[in-house]
Design a protein around this motif. Structure first.
Motif, PDB file in Angstrom:
ATOM      1  N   HIS A 148      30.293  41.360  32.042  1.00 34.37           N
ATOM      2  CA  HIS A 148      31.242  42.468  32.112  1.00 34.37           C
ATOM      3  C   HIS A 148      31.458  42.999  30.699  1.00 34.37           C
ATOM      4  CE1 HIS A 148      34.523  45.009  33.189  1.00 34.37           C
ATOM      5  NE2 HIS A 148      34.631  44.537  34.413  1.00 34.37           N
ATOM      6  N   TYR A 149      31.201  44.298  30.505  1.00 34.96           N
ATOM      7  CA  TYR A 149      31.293  44.911  29.188  1.00 34.96           C
ATOM      8  C   TYR A 149      32.416  45.940  29.093  1.00 34.96           C
ATOM      9  CZ  TYR A 149      26.649  42.850  28.673  1.00 34.96           C
ATOM     10  OH  TYR A 149      25.593  41.969  28.619  1.00 34.96           O
ATOM     11  N   GLY A 150      33.369  45.875  30.013  1.00 35.09           N
ATOM     12  CA  GLY A 150      34.492  46.802  29.969  1.00 35.09           C
ATOM     13  C   GLY A 150      34.250  48.047  30.790  1.00 35.09           C
ATOM     14  N   ILE A 151      33.243  48.861  30.407  1.00 37.64           N
ATOM     15  CA  ILE A 151      32.941  50.084  31.139  1.00 37.64           C
ATOM     16  C   ILE A 151      31.627  49.973  31.909  1.00 37.64           C
ATOM     17  CG2 ILE A 151      34.244  51.560  29.563  1.00 37.64           C
ATOM     18  CD1 ILE A 151      31.595  52.308  28.230  1.00 37.64           C
ATOM     19  N   ALA A 152      31.039  48.802  31.910  1.00 34.88           N
ATOM     20  CA  ALA A 152      29.803  48.570  32.663  1.00 34.88           C
ATOM     21  C   ALA A 152      29.691  47.085  32.981  1.00 34.88           C
ATOM     22  CB  ALA A 152      28.582  49.037  31.877  1.00 34.88           C
ATOM     23  N   VAL A 153      28.985  46.792  34.068  1.00 32.05           N
ATOM     24  CA  VAL A 153      28.735  45.399  34.442  1.00 32.05           C
ATOM     25  C   VAL A 153      27.243  45.215  34.644  1.00 32.05           C
ATOM     26  CG1 VAL A 153      30.985  45.103  35.530  1.00 32.05           C
ATOM     27  CG2 VAL A 153      29.048  45.863  36.922  1.00 32.05           C
ATOM     28  N   GLU A 154      26.784  43.992  34.422  1.00 31.73           N
ATOM     29  CA  GLU A 154      25.394  43.651  34.707  1.00 31.73           C
ATOM     30  C   GLU A 154      25.360  42.881  36.017  1.00 31.73           C
ATOM     31  OE1 GLU A 154      21.489  41.595  32.561  1.00 31.73           O
ATOM     32  OE2 GLU A 154      23.512  41.068  31.877  1.00 31.73           O
ATOM     33  N   VAL A 155      24.513  43.341  36.935  1.00 28.93           N
ATOM     34  CA  VAL A 155      24.417  42.731  38.257  1.00 28.93           C
ATOM     35  C   VAL A 155      23.081  42.008  38.387  1.00 28.93           C
ATOM     36  CG1 VAL A 155      24.464  43.124  40.753  1.00 28.93           C
ATOM     37  CG2 VAL A 155      25.890  44.535  39.238  1.00 28.93           C
TER      38      VAL A 155
ATOM     39  N   LYS B  73      34.732  51.837  36.086  1.00 30.58           N
ATOM     40  CA  LYS B  73      35.924  52.245  35.367  1.00 30.58           C
ATOM     41  C   LYS B  73      36.441  51.066  34.560  1.00 30.58           C
ATOM     42  CE  LYS B  73      37.358  55.726  38.742  1.00 30.58           C
ATOM     43  NZ  LYS B  73      38.430  56.159  39.679  1.00 30.58           N
ATOM     44  N   ARG B  74      37.072  51.368  33.439  1.00 28.53           N
ATOM     45  CA  ARG B  74      37.530  50.296  32.551  1.00 28.53           C
ATOM     46  C   ARG B  74      38.476  49.331  33.263  1.00 28.53           C
ATOM     47  NH1 ARG B  74      37.065  49.128  27.432  1.00 28.53           N
ATOM     48  NH2 ARG B  74      35.989  51.084  26.996  1.00 28.53           N
ATOM     49  N   ASN B  75      39.328  49.825  34.130  1.00 30.45           N
ATOM     50  CA  ASN B  75      40.262  48.970  34.872  1.00 30.45           C
ATOM     51  C   ASN B  75      39.856  48.868  36.337  1.00 30.45           C
ATOM     52  OD1 ASN B  75      41.964  48.517  32.593  1.00 30.45           O
ATOM     53  ND2 ASN B  75      42.825  50.567  32.877  1.00 30.45           N
ATOM     54  N   SER B  76      38.575  48.666  36.569  1.00 33.05           N
ATOM     55  CA  SER B  76      38.043  48.628  37.936  1.00 33.05           C
ATOM     56  C   SER B  76      38.499  47.403  38.715  1.00 33.05           C
ATOM     57  CB  SER B  76      36.511  48.664  37.902  1.00 33.05           C
ATOM     58  OG  SER B  76      36.001  47.487  37.285  1.00 33.05           O
ATOM     59  N   GLY B  77      38.848  46.334  38.011  1.00 31.98           N
ATOM     60  CA  GLY B  77      39.232  45.099  38.681  1.00 31.98           C
ATOM     61  C   GLY B  77      38.074  44.170  38.960  1.00 31.98           C
TER      62      GLY B  77
ATOM     63  N   GLY C 283      53.535  38.290  29.613  1.00 36.10           N
ATOM     64  CA  GLY C 283      53.775  38.484  31.028  1.00 36.10           C
ATOM     65  C   GLY C 283      52.666  39.203  31.762  1.00 36.10           C
ATOM     66  N   GLY C 284      51.628  39.656  31.046  1.00 30.86           N
ATOM     67  CA  GLY C 284      50.514  40.344  31.694  1.00 30.86           C
ATOM     68  C   GLY C 284      49.662  39.377  32.495  1.00 30.86           C
ATOM     69  N   ILE C 285      49.159  39.836  33.645  1.00 31.01           N
ATOM     70  CA  ILE C 285      48.335  38.999  34.515  1.00 31.01           C
ATOM     71  C   ILE C 285      46.869  39.387  34.354  1.00 31.01           C
ATOM     72  CG2 ILE C 285      47.813  38.385  36.908  1.00 31.01           C
ATOM     73  CD1 ILE C 285      50.747  38.850  37.550  1.00 31.01           C
ATOM     74  N   HIS C 286      46.015  38.399  34.152  1.00 28.45           N
ATOM     75  CA  HIS C 286      44.591  38.633  33.931  1.00 28.45           C
ATOM     76  C   HIS C 286      43.777  37.823  34.939  1.00 28.45           C
ATOM     77  CE1 HIS C 286      45.563  40.446  30.002  1.00 28.45           C
ATOM     78  NE2 HIS C 286      46.460  39.482  29.924  1.00 28.45           N
ATOM     79  N   LEU C 287      42.842  38.487  35.599  1.00 27.14           N
ATOM     80  CA  LEU C 287      41.900  37.797  36.470  1.00 27.14           C
ATOM     81  C   LEU C 287      40.754  37.293  35.600  1.00 27.14           C
ATOM     82  CD1 LEU C 287      41.071  37.000  39.319  1.00 27.14           C
ATOM     83  CD2 LEU C 287      39.965  39.236  39.551  1.00 27.14           C
ATOM     84  N   VAL C 288      40.563  35.982  35.572  1.00 21.22           N
ATOM     85  CA  VAL C 288      39.576  35.366  34.682  1.00 21.22           C
ATOM     86  C   VAL C 288      38.174  35.421  35.274  1.00 21.22           C
ATOM     87  CG1 VAL C 288      38.924  33.247  33.479  1.00 21.22           C
ATOM     88  CG2 VAL C 288      41.345  33.852  33.732  1.00 21.22           C
ATOM     89  N   ALA C 289      38.029  35.024  36.528  1.00 26.05           N
ATOM     90  CA  ALA C 289      36.719  34.993  37.180  1.00 26.05           C
ATOM     91  C   ALA C 289      36.922  34.851  38.682  1.00 26.05           C
ATOM     92  CB  ALA C 289      35.871  33.842  36.647  1.00 26.05           C
ATOM     93  N   ALA C 290      35.850  35.095  39.435  1.00 28.66           N
ATOM     94  CA  ALA C 290      35.922  35.022  40.892  1.00 28.66           C
ATOM     95  C   ALA C 290      34.835  34.108  41.441  1.00 28.66           C
ATOM     96  CB  ALA C 290      35.781  36.421  41.497  1.00 28.66           C
ATOM     97  N   ASN C 291      35.106  33.580  42.622  1.00 27.96           N
ATOM     98  CA  ASN C 291      34.143  32.773  43.379  1.00 27.96           C
ATOM     99  C   ASN C 291      33.691  31.517  42.639  1.00 27.96           C
ATOM    100  OD1 ASN C 291      34.112  34.633  45.605  1.00 27.96           O
ATOM    101  ND2 ASN C 291      32.833  35.982  44.362  1.00 27.96           N
ATOM    102  N   LEU C 292      34.611  30.921  41.883  1.00 29.73           N
ATOM    103  CA  LEU C 292      34.354  29.615  41.274  1.00 29.73           C
ATOM    104  C   LEU C 292      34.725  28.529  42.266  1.00 29.73           C
ATOM    105  CD1 LEU C 292      36.039  30.148  37.774  1.00 29.73           C
ATOM    106  CD2 LEU C 292      33.703  30.709  38.443  1.00 29.73           C
ATOM    107  N   ASP C 293      34.243  27.309  42.024  1.00 30.95           N
ATOM    108  CA  ASP C 293      34.709  26.177  42.826  1.00 30.95           C
ATOM    109  C   ASP C 293      35.213  25.030  41.953  1.00 30.95           C
ATOM    110  OD1 ASP C 293      31.715  25.763  42.355  1.00 30.95           O
ATOM    111  OD2 ASP C 293      32.241  23.822  43.203  1.00 30.95           O
TER     112      ASP C 293
END
Length: 296
Positions: free
Chosen positions: A10-17, A30-34, A64-74
């Motif tokens: 994740h590079y902020g305005i682009a992602v590598e798939v 988008k920069r705040n795409s989620g 107090g800001g909430i940040h999503l670190v990563a998804a689909n970890l186990d």
């Protein structure tokens, strides 16, 4: 044509798939795409759609800001070293369990006398509660048991405060990765974190690790007082003993099993203080949420 893949950087305005056939492609977002590393996505032309997540790892920063670190970890590896702040380990274990992840500890820097001292305290304290790996990323000593664990198809991430050696650990586990490692000062063995792009790396023999920017705080997100008591390491004995009241918050209530454990020394006094601090934090968050609800 629709093609499914996984976000690996994740590079902020682009992602590598990364797609199933091994191909990789950059997609603008988008920069705040989620979107975060680990997300399963479906790509149609230049349009990226996120598929449902199995797990999410979130943290709250000092403001107090909430940040999503990563998804689909186990799994979640909590790296500790001489520079680790008090209470970080217990916070991270609670956050991992609340997110449905299996936490494990990595005690790094055994090549330093201070690292051996930390291991002498941490390993006996947690080895009955979670998996613990004591090692030196610098020398490679003790790495093989961790490699074997991760080879069991796990996708995880390392979390820990700046200076604990997460980049060095990833470099040791993933050949030719060559993450930049900041110079660590001799004072308190702290360094400046160097990772600026979140990325997912495949491990030789199996398993995956997400590299995330380091942080010194790990505030809990959307955790109730009941969940805190359920997930806090060292409270597992409550299932057998139990408190007099089912909604006991383990502070000063009569018939509290935790008070008995703390008084007998079965529960480490410092970690009990950490629990009470977290309880104050969770209660304050619940009260703030209630006030926001009343104002609506």
């Amino acid at each position: 044509m629709r093609v499914q893949g996984v976000i690996v950087s994740h590079y902020g305005i682009a992602v590598e798939v990364l797609f199933g056939d091994g191909a990789r492609r950059m997609v603008k977002v988008k920069r705040n795409s989620g979107h975060v590393v680990g997300d399963r996505v479906e790509v149609t032309g230049e349009v990226l759609a996120r598929l449902p997540r199995k797990t999410e790892l979130q943290r709250r920063d000092a403001r107090g800001g909430i940040h999503l670190v990563a998804a689909n970890l186990d799994v979640l590896g909590i790296v500790v070293a001489p520079s680790s702040p008090a209470g970080f380990t217990d916070r991270a274990i609670v956050a991992a369990r609340a997110a449905g992840l299996e936490p494990f500890l990595v005690v790094n820097k055994l090549d330093l006398p201070e690292g051996e001292e930390v291991a002498g305290t941490v390993v006996p304290l947690y080895r009955e509660l979670v998996l613990v790996f004591a090692l030196s990323a610098a020398t490679g000593s003790g790495l093989e048991p961790l490699r074997e664990f991760l080879r069991n198809g796990h996708r995880g991430a390392f979390v820990g405060s700046t200076g604990v050696g997460k980049s060095s650990l990833l470099n040791a586990l993933v050949p030719n990765l060559d993450l930049k490692v900041a110079e660590v000062s001799e004072h308190k063995y702290q360094g400046r974190h160097t990772t600026t792009v979140s990325s997912l790396h495949a491990l030789p023999g199996g398993g995956e690790l997400v590299d995330t920017p380091g942080f010194r705080d790990f505030g809990l997100v959307d955790i109730t007082c009941e969940q805190l008591a359920e997930f806090f390491p060292g409270f597992e004995a409550l299932e057998r003993q139990g408190c007099r009241f089912h909604n006991c918050r383990h502070r000063s209530e009569p018939g509290c099993a935790v008070s008995v454990l703390a008084a007998s020394g079965a529960l480490n006094a410092e970690r009990y203080r950490t629990y009470l601090e977290l309880l104050d934090e969770v209660e304050a968050a619940e009260e703030a949420a209630q006030r926001r609800g009343w104002k609506k």
